[in-house]
Design a protein around this motif. Sequence first.
Motif, PDB file in Angstrom:
ATOM      1  N   PRO A 283      -0.577 -11.356  -3.324  1.00 34.70           N
ATOM      2  CA  PRO A 283      -1.007 -10.582  -2.150  1.00 34.70           C
ATOM      3  C   PRO A 283      -0.986  -9.073  -2.371  1.00 34.70           C
ATOM      4  N   VAL A 284      -0.055  -8.591  -3.221  1.00 28.68           N
ATOM      5  CA  VAL A 284      -0.008  -7.158  -3.508  1.00 28.68           C
ATOM      6  C   VAL A 284      -1.261  -6.725  -4.252  1.00 28.68           C
ATOM      7  N   VAL A 285      -1.617  -7.473  -5.287  1.00 28.58           N
ATOM      8  CA  VAL A 285      -2.801  -7.143  -6.092  1.00 28.58           C
ATOM      9  C   VAL A 285      -4.059  -7.199  -5.238  1.00 28.58           C
ATOM     10  N   ILE A 286      -4.189  -8.273  -4.446  1.00 27.39           N
ATOM     11  CA  ILE A 286      -5.387  -8.426  -3.614  1.00 27.39           C
ATOM     12  C   ILE A 286      -5.508  -7.275  -2.614  1.00 27.39           C
ATOM     13  N   SER A 287      -4.389  -6.943  -1.958  1.00 25.05           N
ATOM     14  CA  SER A 287      -4.434  -5.880  -0.932  1.00 25.05           C
ATOM     15  C   SER A 287      -4.710  -4.515  -1.540  1.00 25.05           C
ATOM     16  N   ILE A 288      -4.163  -4.260  -2.735  1.00 32.15           N
ATOM     17  CA  ILE A 288      -4.424  -2.974  -3.392  1.00 32.15           C
ATOM     18  C   ILE A 288      -5.891  -2.863  -3.792  1.00 32.15           C
ATOM     19  N   ILE A 289      -6.457  -3.957  -4.292  1.00 32.98           N
ATOM     20  CA  ILE A 289      -7.880  -3.955  -4.654  1.00 32.98           C
ATOM     21  C   ILE A 289      -8.732  -3.688  -3.415  1.00 32.98           C
ATOM     22  N   VAL A 290      -8.382  -4.343  -2.291  1.00 28.24           N
ATOM     23  CA  VAL A 290      -9.111  -4.111  -1.037  1.00 28.24           C
ATOM     24  C   VAL A 290      -8.993  -2.646  -0.617  1.00 28.24           C
ATOM     25  N   LEU A 291      -7.782  -2.083  -0.715  1.00 29.56           N
ATOM     26  CA  LEU A 291      -7.554  -0.683  -0.338  1.00 29.56           C
ATOM     27  C   LEU A 291      -8.413   0.255  -1.179  1.00 29.56           C
ATOM     28  N   LEU A 292      -8.442   0.029  -2.483  1.00 32.70           N
ATOM     29  CA  LEU A 292      -9.199   0.916  -3.374  1.00 32.70           C
ATOM     30  C   LEU A 292     -10.699   0.791  -3.135  1.00 32.70           C
ATOM     31  N   VAL A 293     -11.177  -0.444  -2.952  1.00 39.59           N
ATOM     32  CA  VAL A 293     -12.612  -0.641  -2.728  1.00 39.59           C
ATOM     33  C   VAL A 293     -13.047   0.026  -1.422  1.00 39.59           C
ATOM     34  N   LEU A 294     -12.287  -0.193  -0.353  1.00 40.07           N
ATOM     35  CA  LEU A 294     -12.632   0.419   0.934  1.00 40.07           C
ATOM     36  C   LEU A 294     -12.577   1.939   0.854  1.00 40.07           C
TER      37      LEU A 294
ATOM     38  N   ARG B 175     -15.719   5.155   1.025  1.00 40.72           N
ATOM     39  CA  ARG B 175     -15.566   6.236   1.999  1.00 40.72           C
ATOM     40  C   ARG B 175     -15.149   5.737   3.390  1.00 40.72           C
ATOM     41  N   ILE B 176     -14.538   4.542   3.445  1.00 42.00           N
ATOM     42  CA  ILE B 176     -13.940   4.100   4.692  1.00 42.00           C
ATOM     43  C   ILE B 176     -12.687   4.943   4.919  1.00 42.00           C
ATOM     44  N   ASN B 177     -12.454   5.364   6.158  1.00 49.46           N
ATOM     45  CA  ASN B 177     -11.282   6.168   6.468  1.00 49.46           C
ATOM     46  C   ASN B 177     -10.020   5.519   5.906  1.00 49.46           C
ATOM     47  N   VAL B 178      -9.141   6.338   5.305  1.00 52.56           N
ATOM     48  CA  VAL B 178      -7.961   5.807   4.621  1.00 52.56           C
ATOM     49  C   VAL B 178      -7.047   5.046   5.580  1.00 52.56           C
ATOM     50  N   VAL B 179      -6.911   5.526   6.817  1.00 50.74           N
ATOM     51  CA  VAL B 179      -6.055   4.832   7.792  1.00 50.74           C
ATOM     52  C   VAL B 179      -6.611   3.444   8.079  1.00 50.74           C
ATOM     53  N   ILE B 180      -7.925   3.356   8.297  1.00 53.16           N
ATOM     54  CA  ILE B 180      -8.561   2.059   8.545  1.00 53.16           C
ATOM     55  C   ILE B 180      -8.407   1.160   7.327  1.00 53.16           C
ATOM     56  N   ALA B 181      -8.595   1.737   6.131  1.00 48.18           N
ATOM     57  CA  ALA B 181      -8.452   0.963   4.903  1.00 48.18           C
ATOM     58  C   ALA B 181      -7.032   0.418   4.748  1.00 48.18           C
TER      59      ALA B 181
ATOM     60  N   VAL C 281      -4.894  -0.272   7.213  1.00 46.60           N
ATOM     61  CA  VAL C 281      -4.687  -1.332   8.205  1.00 46.60           C
ATOM     62  C   VAL C 281      -5.326  -2.639   7.730  1.00 46.60           C
ATOM     63  N   ILE C 282      -6.578  -2.570   7.254  1.00 46.97           N
ATOM     64  CA  ILE C 282      -7.268  -3.767   6.764  1.00 46.97           C
ATOM     65  C   ILE C 282      -6.535  -4.348   5.555  1.00 46.97           C
ATOM     66  N   SER C 283      -6.052  -3.479   4.654  1.00 45.00           N
ATOM     67  CA  SER C 283      -5.329  -3.947   3.469  1.00 45.00           C
ATOM     68  C   SER C 283      -4.007  -4.602   3.841  1.00 45.00           C
ATOM     69  N   ALA C 284      -3.340  -4.058   4.871  1.00 51.55           N
ATOM     70  CA  ALA C 284      -2.089  -4.659   5.343  1.00 51.55           C
ATOM     71  C   ALA C 284      -2.344  -6.053   5.907  1.00 51.55           C
ATOM     72  N   LEU C 285      -3.416  -6.203   6.684  1.00 51.06           N
ATOM     73  CA  LEU C 285      -3.778  -7.523   7.212  1.00 51.06           C
ATOM     74  C   LEU C 285      -4.103  -8.484   6.078  1.00 51.06           C
ATOM     75  N   THR C 286      -4.800  -7.981   5.065  1.00 53.92           N
ATOM     76  CA  THR C 286      -5.130  -8.811   3.907  1.00 53.92           C
ATOM     77  C   THR C 286      -3.869  -9.281   3.191  1.00 53.92           C
ATOM     78  N   ALA C 287      -2.925  -8.364   2.993  1.00 60.41           N
ATOM     79  CA  ALA C 287      -1.674  -8.721   2.316  1.00 60.41           C
ATOM     80  C   ALA C 287      -0.897  -9.758   3.108  1.00 60.41           C
ATOM     81  N   GLY C 288      -0.826  -9.579   4.429  1.00 60.13           N
ATOM     82  CA  GLY C 288      -0.074 -10.520   5.255  1.00 60.13           C
ATOM     83  C   GLY C 288      -0.698 -11.899   5.283  1.00 60.13           C
ATOM     84  N   LEU C 289      -2.020 -11.955   5.420  1.00 63.31           N
ATOM     85  CA  LEU C 289      -2.699 -13.249   5.500  1.00 63.31           C
ATOM     86  C   LEU C 289      -2.674 -13.988   4.168  1.00 63.31           C
TER      87      LEU C 289
END
Length: 451
Positions: free
Chosen positions: A5-16, A20-26, A28-36
């Motif tokens: 989950p750490v690797v997946i969420s970090i990849i999502v964070l970097l891609v978002l 140019r997705i806002n870092v705060v939004i990125a 939040v989405i990455s945190a949801l990805t890590a949790g799920l």
Amino acid sequence: MLTNPVVISIIVLLVLSLLRINVVIALVISALTAGLTGGLGLSKTIEVFTGGLGGGAEVAMNYAILGAFAVAISKSGITDLLAYKVIKRLGKQPSGSSVAGFKYFILAVLVAFAISSQNLLPVHIAFIPIVVPPLLSIFNRLKLDRRAVACVLTFGLTATYMLLPVGFGKIFIESILVKNINEVGASLGVHTSVAEVSMAMAIPVTGMILGLLFAIFVSYRKPREYAVTTAEPTTAEIEQHIANIKPFHVWVSVVAIVVTFALQLFTSSTIIGGLAGLIIFAVCGIFRLKESNDIFQQGLRLMAMIGFVMIAASGFANVINETGGVTQLVEVFSQGLGQNNKGLTAFLMLLVGLFITMGIGSSFSTVPIITSIYVPLCIAVGFSPLATVSIVGVAAALGDAGSPASDSTLGPTSGLNVDGKHDHIWDSVVPTFLHYNIPLIAFGWIAAMVL
């Protein structure tokens, strides 16, 4: 590792972030990805994320006070005066070798500021919103690429604590790195000291120095034009403005700066120091008490983005820790590696350290997490104690530069993007990631193999 989950969420964070997705939004989405992906479920993930937001509240408050303090300093006129003196010395139309020489002189001064902010005057990034914004007009005249400035500032903020055991370096090297390695290595015959850690980190920091030089003299050497959206004042208007600056206000600014930094050193609180500085400005007439709301609101506009990012990053880190993915990530590759895999083992440990630090957002917090597994693994594979120290230290420091949520990148952006001409991801995160994390992995690996 790719299902962690750490690797997946970090990849999502970097891609978002790169999209140019806002870092705060990125975040939040990455945190949801890590949790799920970590099996927490949606409601539990939201609960853990919101529960971790409070960890970034103090940092956000610090940045708000610093922003108000920076605005108050600018109202005193001292920053305008310094910028005017520099521009006048530079000349109206600088050209030739004088431009190049002056450009490198400014970069050298900024390196000195950043290094000093970690030890001689340990204020960390507090100096950036005060020192950098008044220099932006000078950067524009010099056609200086602000990505080079971001690399310069991030170098001083990160390489310094890795090598010098003073100020923040004393905390990282002595209180965290040496302490944790000695505690884990006591039963394994591994013992290190502050001097040995500085020696072990010399090779990786050399890689960062080469990355800095490459950024300044190769990657971002060419002139870069920045569009000016507002009409620049004429020379007569500038000189009239400078003539209206009262010497008393300049001296008040000097006193306020000294008092603020001194109180921060004694109380370890940026909030108390900044508040004292604001009171000095108000009492001495730099701004009226009834204008304090405007000053604070302008400061919030200046630094609010950093505050919200740090709050969201705190929630993100809380979710990552709750999933248990960090421990899994450290342990997953340790099984089956033997004496003949020293090179691969060193590379994987450094790579995992990069992911963990980019996820947690703090190299200081990474050391306790990885030490308990890295030290026994290094000894089992056959690394020397000095090489073990280098691997653990570099693995922890990797990711501090180049992380969207690290104050080592958010700090430079706060000063360079005052006029909206500096993108956090593409002008701070990506340049520092490329010029520092790649050399750190390469030279960290070399240190592990030769020490």
